[in-house]
Structures are given as C-alpha cells and as structure tokens.
Design an enzyme around this catalytic site. Structure first.
Site, PDB file in Angstrom:
ATOM      1  N   HIS A  49       0.843  -1.191   0.000  1.00  0.00           N
ATOM      2  CA  HIS A  49       0.000   0.000   0.000  1.00  0.00           C
ATOM      3  C   HIS A  49       0.882   1.246   0.000  1.00  0.00           C
ATOM      4  CE1 HIS A  49       0.650  -0.757   4.386  1.00  0.00           C
ATOM      5  NE2 HIS A  49       0.946   0.539   4.338  1.00  0.00           N
TER       6      HIS A  49
HETATM    7  C1  T46 Z   1       2.875   0.972   6.955  1.00  0.00           C
HETATM    8  C2  T46 Z   1       3.686  -0.264   7.138  1.00  0.00           C
HETATM    9  C3  T46 Z   1       5.148   0.023   7.272  1.00  0.00           C
HETATM   10  C4  T46 Z   1      -4.508  -0.337  13.105  1.00  0.00           C
HETATM   11  O1  T46 Z   1      -5.667  -0.511  13.494  1.00  0.00           O
HETATM   12  N1  T46 Z   1      -3.748   0.668  13.635  1.00  0.00           N
HETATM   13  C5  T46 Z   1      -2.465   0.901  13.247  1.00  0.00           C
HETATM   14  O2  T46 Z   1      -1.825   1.829  13.763  1.00  0.00           O
HETATM   15  C6  T46 Z   1      -1.912   0.065  12.230  1.00  0.00           C
HETATM   16  C7  T46 Z   1      -0.476   0.321  11.742  1.00  0.00           C
HETATM   17  C8  T46 Z   1      -2.672  -0.935  11.699  1.00  0.00           C
HETATM   18  N2  T46 Z   1      -3.939  -1.135  12.139  1.00  0.00           N
HETATM   19  C9  T46 Z   1      -4.744  -2.230  11.581  1.00  0.00           C
HETATM   20  C10 T46 Z   1      -5.066  -2.133  10.105  1.00  0.00           C
HETATM   21  C11 T46 Z   1      -5.135  -3.576   9.668  1.00  0.00           C
HETATM   22  O3  T46 Z   1      -6.424  -4.085   9.918  1.00  0.00           O
HETATM   23  O4  T46 Z   1      -3.967  -3.419  11.723  1.00  0.00           O
HETATM   24  C12 T46 Z   1      -4.153  -4.275  10.613  1.00  0.00           C
HETATM   25  C13 T46 Z   1      -2.820  -4.589   9.955  1.00  0.00           C
HETATM   26  O5  T46 Z   1      -2.329  -3.422   9.283  1.00  0.00           O
HETATM   27  P1  T46 Z   1      -1.698  -3.474   7.832  1.00  0.00           P
HETATM   28  O6  T46 Z   1      -2.217  -4.635   7.088  1.00  0.00           O
HETATM   29  O7  T46 Z   1      -1.862  -2.118   7.210  1.00  0.00           O
HETATM   30  O8  T46 Z   1      -0.155  -3.732   8.193  1.00  0.00           O
HETATM   31  P2  T46 Z   1       1.110  -3.644   7.233  1.00  0.00           P
HETATM   32  O9  T46 Z   1       2.206  -4.321   7.936  1.00  0.00           O
HETATM   33  O10 T46 Z   1       0.782  -4.070   5.864  1.00  0.00           O
HETATM   34  O11 T46 Z   1       1.442  -2.060   7.158  1.00  0.00           O
HETATM   35  C14 T46 Z   1       1.861  -1.349   8.308  1.00  0.00           C
HETATM   36  C15 T46 Z   1       1.103  -0.026   8.422  1.00  0.00           C
HETATM   37  O12 T46 Z   1      -0.310  -0.273   8.397  1.00  0.00           O
HETATM   38  C16 T46 Z   1       1.444   0.927   7.306  1.00  0.00           C
HETATM   39  O13 T46 Z   1       0.957   2.214   7.622  1.00  0.00           O
HETATM   40  O14 T46 Z   1       3.352   1.934   6.383  1.00  0.00           O
HETATM   41  O15 T46 Z   1       3.264  -1.085   8.233  1.00  0.00           O
END
Ligand code: T46
Length: 137
Positions: A49
C-alpha cells in the site's frame, strides 16, 4: 529522496546500547503514533500500500527485513538490519516489507493517528494517484 536513510544516534556504553529518536532533531515531523511489527511468520510479505499523507520513520531494532519502496517511477530496496539506521517513508510511496528474520522487530514512528482513509491499497489506484501528486520522500 526516495527512502532517505536516517542515522540514529547511538549512546551505548560498556553496559550496552541506547538509541535515541528525537522529534525536531532527527525526525522532521511530530510523532503521533508508534507501532511495531514483530513475530512475522516465515515467508510473509506485508505492506502493499501507499499513504496519501502519512510520514513515517521505520527502524528495525532487532533482526532484519527488506523494505521495498516505489514512488511510481523508481524502486529502491533497503535492508533494515541495524537499530542505528532508519528509513524515512514519505507520502505517495508504495511499500512492501519482506525477508523478515524470525527475530525482526520493526518499529515505525508516524506523524498521524491510524486512518484507513489515508491508505491506497490498490497498485493501479496508486499509479493513478502519482499522476496528480508528487511523492516527497
Ligand atoms: C505501513 C507499514 C510500514 C490499526 O488498526 N492501527 C495501526 O496503527 C496500524 C499500523 C494498523 N492497524 C490495523 C489495520 C489492519 O487491519 O492493523 C491491521 C494490519 O495493518 P496493515 O495490514 O496495514 O499492516 P502492514 O504491515 O501491511 O502495514 C503497516 C502499516 O499499516 C502501514 O501504515 O506503512 O506497516
């Protein structure tokens, strides 16, 4: 600059290591949120993303992983394997994290609270977005 590397001051001594991240000195934005990714399973790739506005600094404080950054024109892979080096991830940058070691702890300092509306999770939408904006880091 895409994936600018930031040197994090190391104040360790004979007792061990101490790393310092200070707003205004090291990080050019207010930190509103800190999260960390750990216990990542073997072979997992995360991210896929971009953010419309979010600014972040990512540091691996234990272990290692690769951070692949793409501004729609250029791609850069940074191997994060030291608590002494962070990578700045600006708005408008597609990111993928991969090749996590089992002990990897990736700490991320962010300038805003979590907001799903700031995410672009489709690569074609991201490329479309880059036509109307410019990435800043
Ligand atoms: C990024 C990379 C480096 C939350 O509710 N609060 C939060 O602060 C975060 C970071 C995530 N979430 C929820 C959203 C999703 O349902 O946790 C779940 C997993 O997040 P995501 O799939 O977006 O995780 P990554 O590892 O793909 O990405 C993360 C960050 O979301 C993103 O901002 O830049 O790490």
């Amino acid at each position: 600059m895409l994936g600018e590397l930031i040197e994090i001051p190391q104040l360790g001594d004979e007792r061990g290591s101490l790393s310092v991240v200070e707003v205004g000195k090291l990080v050019p934005f207010e930190i509103k949120r800190v999260y960390y990714i750990h216990g990542t399973k073997f072979g997992v790739e995360r991210g896929f993303h971009a953010h419309k506005a979010l600014q972040q600094l990512a540091v691996v404080v234990s272990g290692a992983c690769d951070m692949v950054l793409d501004d729609g024109t250029h791609e850069k892979t940074v191997r994060l394997d030291s608590p002494a080096i962070g990578v700045r991830i600006g708005a408008g940058v597609w990111r993928v994290m991969k090749n996590f070691t089992p002990d990897c702890v990736l700490v991320v300092f962010a300038d805003a609270h979590y907001d799903e509306a700031d995410y672009i999770r489709d690569y074609d939408d991201f490329i479309e977005h880059t036509k109307y904006t410019h990435q800043d880091c």
